[in-house]
Design a protein around this motif. Structure first.
Motif, PDB file in Angstrom:
ATOM      1  N   CYS A 197       4.995   3.826   6.050  1.00 61.27           N
ATOM      2  CA  CYS A 197       3.814   4.687   6.148  1.00 61.27           C
ATOM      3  C   CYS A 197       4.256   6.144   6.261  1.00 61.27           C
ATOM      4  CB  CYS A 197       2.991   4.292   7.367  1.00 61.27           C
ATOM      5  SG  CYS A 197       1.495   5.289   7.521  1.00 61.27           S
ATOM      6  N   PHE A 200       1.727   9.469   9.603  1.00 60.87           N
ATOM      7  CA  PHE A 200       2.014  10.068  10.909  1.00 60.87           C
ATOM      8  C   PHE A 200       0.746  10.410  11.694  1.00 60.87           C
ATOM      9  CE2 PHE A 200       5.990  10.536   8.644  1.00 60.87           C
ATOM     10  CZ  PHE A 200       6.902  10.150   9.608  1.00 60.87           C
ATOM     11  N   CYS A 201      -0.151   9.453  11.833  1.00 57.51           N
ATOM     12  CA  CYS A 201      -1.267   9.637  12.763  1.00 57.51           C
ATOM     13  C   CYS A 201      -0.607   9.906  14.117  1.00 57.51           C
ATOM     14  CB  CYS A 201      -2.130   8.381  12.814  1.00 57.51           C
ATOM     15  SG  CYS A 201      -2.816   7.986  11.187  1.00 57.51           S
ATOM     16  N   TYR A 203      -0.882   9.276  17.146  1.00 58.57           N
ATOM     17  CA  TYR A 203      -0.723   8.266  18.203  1.00 58.57           C
ATOM     18  C   TYR A 203       0.219   7.138  17.792  1.00 58.57           C
ATOM     19  CZ  TYR A 203      -4.152   6.378  14.978  1.00 58.57           C
ATOM     20  OH  TYR A 203      -4.778   5.993  13.828  1.00 58.57           O
ATOM     21  N   CYS A 204       0.600   7.093  16.518  1.00 57.85           N
ATOM     22  CA  CYS A 204       1.120   5.837  15.954  1.00 57.85           C
ATOM     23  C   CYS A 204       2.639   5.817  15.753  1.00 57.85           C
ATOM     24  CB  CYS A 204       0.426   5.589  14.617  1.00 57.85           C
ATOM     25  SG  CYS A 204       0.832   3.975  13.927  1.00 57.85           S
ATOM     26  N   VAL A 206       4.184   3.415  13.943  1.00 52.45           N
ATOM     27  CA  VAL A 206       4.554   2.676  12.726  1.00 52.45           C
ATOM     28  C   VAL A 206       5.454   3.477  11.762  1.00 52.45           C
ATOM     29  CG1 VAL A 206       3.632   1.545  10.636  1.00 52.45           C
ATOM     30  CG2 VAL A 206       2.613   1.068  12.867  1.00 52.45           C
ATOM     31  N   GLN A 241       0.037  -0.458   4.954  1.00 48.41           N
ATOM     32  CA  GLN A 241      -0.517   0.308   6.084  1.00 48.41           C
ATOM     33  C   GLN A 241      -1.680   1.163   5.607  1.00 48.41           C
ATOM     34  OE1 GLN A 241       0.040  -0.342   9.015  1.00 48.41           O
ATOM     35  NE2 GLN A 241       2.035  -1.331   9.034  1.00 48.41           N
ATOM     36  N   HIS A 278      -7.163   3.479   4.431  1.00 48.74           N
ATOM     37  CA  HIS A 278      -7.298   4.738   5.171  1.00 48.74           C
ATOM     38  C   HIS A 278      -8.436   5.529   4.521  1.00 48.74           C
ATOM     39  CE1 HIS A 278      -6.514   8.432   7.192  1.00 48.74           C
ATOM     40  NE2 HIS A 278      -5.345   8.049   7.670  1.00 48.74           N
ATOM     41  N   ARG A 317      -5.904  12.441  11.332  1.00 51.21           N
ATOM     42  CA  ARG A 317      -6.458  11.443  10.419  1.00 51.21           C
ATOM     43  C   ARG A 317      -6.924  12.050   9.091  1.00 51.21           C
ATOM     44  NH1 ARG A 317      -5.547   6.157  10.534  1.00 51.21           N
ATOM     45  NH2 ARG A 317      -7.645   5.630   9.876  1.00 51.21           N
TER      46      ARG A 317
HETATM   47 FE1  SF4 Z   1       0.155   4.845   9.298  1.00 55.80          FE
HETATM   48 FE2  SF4 Z   1      -1.967   3.387  10.055  1.00 55.80          FE
HETATM   49 FE3  SF4 Z   1      -0.209   4.238  11.880  1.00 55.80          FE
HETATM   50 FE4  SF4 Z   1      -1.830   5.985  10.690  1.00 55.80          FE
HETATM   51  S1  SF4 Z   1      -2.463   4.258  12.022  1.00 55.80           S
HETATM   52  S2  SF4 Z   1       0.378   6.249  11.002  1.00 55.80           S
HETATM   53  S3  SF4 Z   1      -1.979   5.132   8.653  1.00 55.80           S
HETATM   54  S4  SF4 Z   1       0.212   2.834  10.225  1.00 55.80           S
END
Ligand code: SF4
Ligand code: SAM
Length: 481
Positions: A197, A200-201, A203-204, A206, A241, A278, A317
């Motif tokens: 992914c 880079f939201c 909070y995330c 992943v 993602q 998204h 976002r």
């Molecule tokens: Fe990526 Fe989803 Fe995490 Fe946003 S919420 S950084 S789109 S994995």
């Protein structure tokens, strides 16, 4: 052989590193050698998966390798000679749970010294985690991250030779095709269309643990689907993602809408699902594809995260409340029976009571079929974890409770619309209560319905009319088989 391909020449192509066939062949050779030792001993494995569909899909690959190396599957941990935890680290309670789970295996390992205990998945990609676990749990001998599944036989061989290893390469943003996989659902399958992914939201975690976004070639996606359909599967879920950014880097010469059109032509494929979408990348073209392709399901999992534009901005976002609502409106006008599900975070840093009310009003307004709701959990290394105005846990808990109560009310309202609805259901399971056998399955738009029927109908399509609803589900009757 299905072989339809459209390329869009003007898109700049990114080159993706593919794991060479020779490297994979070397892994298969190791697997074959191991199987000569493992199979005659009747060794068994147990894989426990935490987290999202990506991890479920990765576990299918690991199970595929385990079969190839001669193991068979055990029904529980006590019967197993190799236990593997495939971990998630999206929220912090996962770590505490994992520590408890591994600690509890010490006794089992003492009683069966030859047993191998391994940990893999997203959490192993976190800085310092592998080292910490090896030090804290001497009974764990195998640790690896998300990027090296293709090297499983080699890692297993090292452990069987008495080594304790941790392989958590970060840099390799590669794609490995044609890995073995063991899928045990005979009707429905997850198919990766991309990995990693780039969003880079704030909070995330992943993007830090799954690496950069990279899309699989459409031919590879399609040939996997063709072989799934040939094996009897009729429903697939395309996984990424952010599936809407499929091919955005130009690596595939296709957009997500193109891919939907491409795979929808696979003969015998009845249902195409996809997740996650998204909102920032959900184009008009994708909407038209959902509306026009007969086997693309009328369901979009469209995580909103918050109903307040300022919080959405802090979350990185890249859409506003109004833009989100206009996607919902547009899709509903194009596809009247479409259902939406979503993900929502409460208690993000800086979320005032007023901002939380915006989330509540959005949930009231949209009427999601279901929502996955989370209290914000700070993840080390992410931008939001460093934000100053963190919301107290007690406030997060209260907001989560309020939100869940509202969503429960909206689910009841949504269910009520279905009285008298009739449509095709793919039978997923049966629930035997006393003399009555209740079957259950989903309409194409993701709504689940329960109805009396015979277990032989499992994995088949039947027409069901909704006659009643209760708090959480639809109840119906079959009108043919
Ligand atoms: Fe990526 Fe989803 Fe995490 Fe946003 S919420 S950084 S789109 S994995
Ligand atoms: N890629 C998907 C998307 O953007 O919709 C989501 C993947 S993430 C594994 C699933 C959900 O976990 C997110 O949509 C978000 O609601 C939630 N989540 C992610 N990080 C979180 C955090 N730090 N605290 C609470 N929830 C979080």
């Amino acid at each position: 052989m299905y072989n339809k391909m459209k390329f869009y020449g003007d898109i700049k192509m990114k080159s993706i590193h593919y794991i060479p066939e020779s490297e994979l062949a070397a892994q298969h050779t190791i697997a074959e050698t191991l199987s000569k030792e493992i199979e005659p001993r009747g060794l068994r494995f147990f894989v426990e998966t935490f987290g999202c569909q990506m991890n479920v899909r990765d576990s299918e690959t690991l199970k595929g390798w385990l079969y190839e190396t001669g193991y068979s599957e055990a029904s529980d941990k006590e019967q197993a000679d190799l236990i593997l935890f495939n971990t998630c680290c999206v929220r912090d309670h996962a770590e505490k749970r994992l520590m408890g789970n591994i600690g509890a295996l010490k006794e089992l390992k003492d009683a069966k010294p030859g047993m191998i205990i391994g940990i893999c998945g997203c959490m192993m990609q976190q800085e310092g985690m592998a080292k910490k676990l090896l030090k804290r749990f001497p009974h764990v001998s195998l640790i690896f991250g998300t990027n090296v599944l293709y090297r499983f036989p080699e890692m297993l061989k090292a452990v069987m030779n008495g080594e304790r290893i941790a392989v958590t390469d970060r840099a390799e943003d590669a794609i490995a095709e044609d890995l073995p996989k063991l899928r045990d659902n005979p009707r429905s399958a997850f198919v990766n269309i991309m990995y990693g992914c780039d969003n880079f939201c704030s909070y995330c975690i992943v993007p830090y643990v799954r690496g950069r976004e990279r899309s699989r070639k459409a031919e590879d996606v399609c040939s996997e689907i063709v072989s799934l359909v040939n094996s009897g599967i009729t429903e697939i879920t395309l996984l990424g993602q952010n599936v809407n950014s499929y091919g955005n880097d130009g690596s595939t010469g296709m957009t997500f809408a193109d891919l939907l059109r491409y795979v929808s032509d696979v003969p015998g494929l009845k249902r195409i699902r996809f997740m996650s979408s998204h909102p920032k990348d959900l184009t008009e073209d994708v909407m038209q594809a959902i509306a026009s392709l007969p086997n693309v399901c009328h369901h979009v999992h469209l995580p909103v995260q918050s109903g307040n534009t300022e919080i959405l901005k802090r979350m990185n976002r890249k859409y506003t409340r109004e833009q989100y609502l206009s996607i919902i409106e547009k899709l509903r006008s194009l596809v009247p029976d479409i259902e939406f599900t979503t993900d929502i975070i409460v208690g993000f840093p800086g979320e005032s009571e007023e901002a939380f009310r915006d989330t509540m009003s959005l949930v009231e307004q949209v009427g999601f079929a279901a929502a996955f709701t989370f209290a914000y959990s700070p993840r080390q290394g992410t931008a939001a974890a460093k934000m100053e105005d963190q919301v107290p846990e007690s406030v997060k808990k209260r907001r989560l409770r309020e939100l869940n109560e509202l969503q429960a009310k909206k689910t009841v309202e949504n269910n009520a619309k279905y009285i008298g609805h009739c449509g095709e259901v793919l039978v997923e399971g049966c629930d035997c209560r006393g003399d009555e056998t209740m079957l259950y399955g989903k309409y194409q738009n993701f709504k689940m319905v329960y109805f009396p029927g015979k277990p032989e109908l499992l994995n088949r399509y039947v027409n069901v009319i909704v006659t009643k609803t209760n708090k959480n589900s639809l109840l119906g009757e079959m009108i043919d088989a």
